[in-house]
Design a protein around this motif. Structure first.
Motif, PDB file in Angstrom:
ATOM      1  N   THR A  40      48.935  99.453  37.671  1.00 49.37           N
ATOM      2  CA  THR A  40      48.272  99.759  36.405  1.00 49.37           C
ATOM      3  C   THR A  40      48.682 101.158  35.954  1.00 49.37           C
ATOM      4  O   THR A  40      49.085 101.990  36.773  1.00 49.37           O
ATOM      5  CB  THR A  40      46.738  99.648  36.526  1.00 49.37           C
ATOM      6  OG1 THR A  40      46.161  99.644  35.222  1.00 49.37           O
ATOM      7  CG2 THR A  40      46.135 100.775  37.338  1.00 49.37           C
ATOM      8  N   GLU A 100      32.022  86.321  38.479  1.00 50.62           N
ATOM      9  CA  GLU A 100      32.082  87.774  38.543  1.00 50.62           C
ATOM     10  C   GLU A 100      31.629  88.189  39.931  1.00 50.62           C
ATOM     11  O   GLU A 100      30.834  87.491  40.563  1.00 50.62           O
ATOM     12  CB  GLU A 100      31.205  88.379  37.458  1.00 50.62           C
ATOM     13  CG  GLU A 100      31.736  88.014  36.085  1.00 50.62           C
ATOM     14  CD  GLU A 100      31.163  88.850  34.957  1.00 50.62           C
ATOM     15  OE1 GLU A 100      30.437  89.819  35.233  1.00 50.62           O
ATOM     16  OE2 GLU A 100      31.471  88.527  33.806  1.00 50.62           O
ATOM     17  N   GLY A 117      34.622  92.845  39.348  1.00 46.92           N
ATOM     18  CA  GLY A 117      35.717  92.048  38.826  1.00 46.92           C
ATOM     19  C   GLY A 117      35.312  90.647  38.470  1.00 46.92           C
ATOM     20  O   GLY A 117      34.133  90.294  38.502  1.00 46.92           O
ATOM     21  N   THR A 128      43.650  83.702  38.679  1.00 47.01           N
ATOM     22  CA  THR A 128      43.848  85.079  38.234  1.00 47.01           C
ATOM     23  C   THR A 128      42.606  85.888  38.563  1.00 47.01           C
ATOM     24  O   THR A 128      41.503  85.352  38.653  1.00 47.01           O
ATOM     25  CB  THR A 128      44.127  85.149  36.724  1.00 47.01           C
ATOM     26  OG1 THR A 128      43.032  84.573  36.021  1.00 47.01           O
ATOM     27  CG2 THR A 128      45.412  84.419  36.378  1.00 47.01           C
ATOM     28  N   LYS A 130      40.746  89.893  37.885  1.00 46.38           N
ATOM     29  CA  LYS A 130      40.706  91.220  37.254  1.00 46.38           C
ATOM     30  C   LYS A 130      39.775  92.054  38.127  1.00 46.38           C
ATOM     31  O   LYS A 130      38.628  91.676  38.345  1.00 46.38           O
ATOM     32  CB  LYS A 130      40.164  91.137  35.832  1.00 46.38           C
ATOM     33  CG  LYS A 130      40.015  92.501  35.172  1.00 46.38           C
ATOM     34  CD  LYS A 130      39.483  92.378  33.767  1.00 46.38           C
ATOM     35  CE  LYS A 130      40.521  92.986  32.852  1.00 46.38           C
ATOM     36  NZ  LYS A 130      40.180  92.815  31.450  1.00 46.38           N
ATOM     37  N   ARG A 132      38.191  95.928  38.884  1.00 47.43           N
ATOM     38  CA  ARG A 132      37.929  97.280  38.391  1.00 47.43           C
ATOM     39  C   ARG A 132      37.480  98.125  39.583  1.00 47.43           C
ATOM     40  O   ARG A 132      36.552  97.733  40.294  1.00 47.43           O
ATOM     41  CB  ARG A 132      36.830  97.286  37.342  1.00 47.43           C
ATOM     42  CG  ARG A 132      37.169  96.491  36.099  1.00 47.43           C
ATOM     43  CD  ARG A 132      35.935  96.408  35.181  1.00 47.43           C
ATOM     44  NE  ARG A 132      36.117  95.468  34.122  1.00 47.43           N
ATOM     45  CZ  ARG A 132      36.636  95.747  32.926  1.00 47.43           C
ATOM     46  NH1 ARG A 132      37.028  96.966  32.662  1.00 47.43           N
ATOM     47  NH2 ARG A 132      36.765  94.820  32.012  1.00 47.43           N
ATOM     48  N   ILE A 141      41.860  99.504  36.277  1.00 48.79           N
ATOM     49  CA  ILE A 141      41.750  98.065  36.019  1.00 48.79           C
ATOM     50  C   ILE A 141      43.063  97.400  36.426  1.00 48.79           C
ATOM     51  O   ILE A 141      44.134  97.777  35.943  1.00 48.79           O
ATOM     52  CB  ILE A 141      41.448  97.781  34.534  1.00 48.79           C
ATOM     53  CG1 ILE A 141      40.133  98.458  34.144  1.00 48.79           C
ATOM     54  CG2 ILE A 141      41.393  96.277  34.289  1.00 48.79           C
ATOM     55  CD1 ILE A 141      39.824  98.403  32.662  1.00 48.79           C
ATOM     56  N   ASN A 143      45.029  93.634  36.934  1.00 52.26           N
ATOM     57  CA  ASN A 143      45.092  92.197  36.639  1.00 52.26           C
ATOM     58  C   ASN A 143      46.194  91.588  37.494  1.00 52.26           C
ATOM     59  O   ASN A 143      47.348  92.005  37.395  1.00 52.26           O
ATOM     60  CB  ASN A 143      45.396  91.959  35.157  1.00 52.26           C
ATOM     61  CG  ASN A 143      44.257  92.397  34.278  1.00 52.26           C
ATOM     62  OD1 ASN A 143      43.175  91.846  34.335  1.00 52.26           O
ATOM     63  ND2 ASN A 143      44.495  93.421  33.477  1.00 52.26           N
ATOM     64  N   THR A 144      45.836  90.606  38.307  1.00 52.00           N
ATOM     65  CA  THR A 144      46.817  89.996  39.196  1.00 52.00           C
ATOM     66  C   THR A 144      46.414  88.561  39.526  1.00 52.00           C
ATOM     67  O   THR A 144      45.576  87.983  38.828  1.00 52.00           O
ATOM     68  CB  THR A 144      46.997  90.853  40.476  1.00 52.00           C
ATOM     69  OG1 THR A 144      48.093  90.354  41.233  1.00 52.00           O
ATOM     70  CG2 THR A 144      45.742  90.886  41.324  1.00 52.00           C
TER      71      THR A 144
END
Length: 153
Positions: A40, A100, A117, A128, A130, A132, A141, A143-144
């Motif tokens: 990131t 979440e 996340g 996927t 996300k 944080r 942050i 994203n992977t």
């Protein structure tokens, strides 16, 4: 000749069914998760995050991490990260619902990091994610993708 074609067709179908069965297991049966390395941007630089394989113990998945900060290598750190995922959330993810999660991390200097996340399912074993991560007054942050591994026996 016809018998050989039928036999070959049945073998191919059995092999395909075996492969498909492995990716349709309920999420509650997986005992580890692999997260792809991710990067990131930060103000005039970047952070590359690499984690080990998250191992499941009850409601938590834990592993080590390495965060490399470029160009400020002296801000780089390693540590331990834990994410909480109760069975109900794993079941929701298995149904294709977004979940979440929360967790925590501790750096090699014993500094706490908050982790939040969300995960979205792509298929039964991958999706996927996300993530944080709160570092002091900054939120990173990432994203992977993730992949569930190793079926519990």
């Amino acid at each position: 000749m016809m018998c050989i074609r039928i036999l070959c067709s049945l073998l191919v179908l059995a092999a395909v069914a075996g492969l498909r069965a492995d990716t349709t297991r309920p999420l509650g049966e997986w005992d580890s998760v692999t997260m792809a390395p991710v990067k990131t941007s930060i103000y005039v630089g970047s952070v590359a995050l690499t984690t080990g394989e998250f191992r499941r113990e009850g409601d938590t998945f834990s592993t080590t991490y390495e965060a490399k900060v470029w160009p400020w290598f002296f801000w780089s750190e390693t540590g331990r990260i834990t994410i909480t995922l109760p069975p109900a959330d794993l079941e929701r993810l298995a149904r294709g619902e977004r979940i979440e999660f929360k967790g925590e991390a501790t750096s090699h200097k014993n500094k706490p990091r908050y982790v939040t996340g969300r995960a979205d399912r792509k298929n039964a074993a991958t999706g996927t994610i996300k993530v944080r991560i709160g570092v002091d007054d900054t939120e990173l942050i990432f994203n992977t993708t993730y992949r569930f591994n190793n079926v519990v026996k």
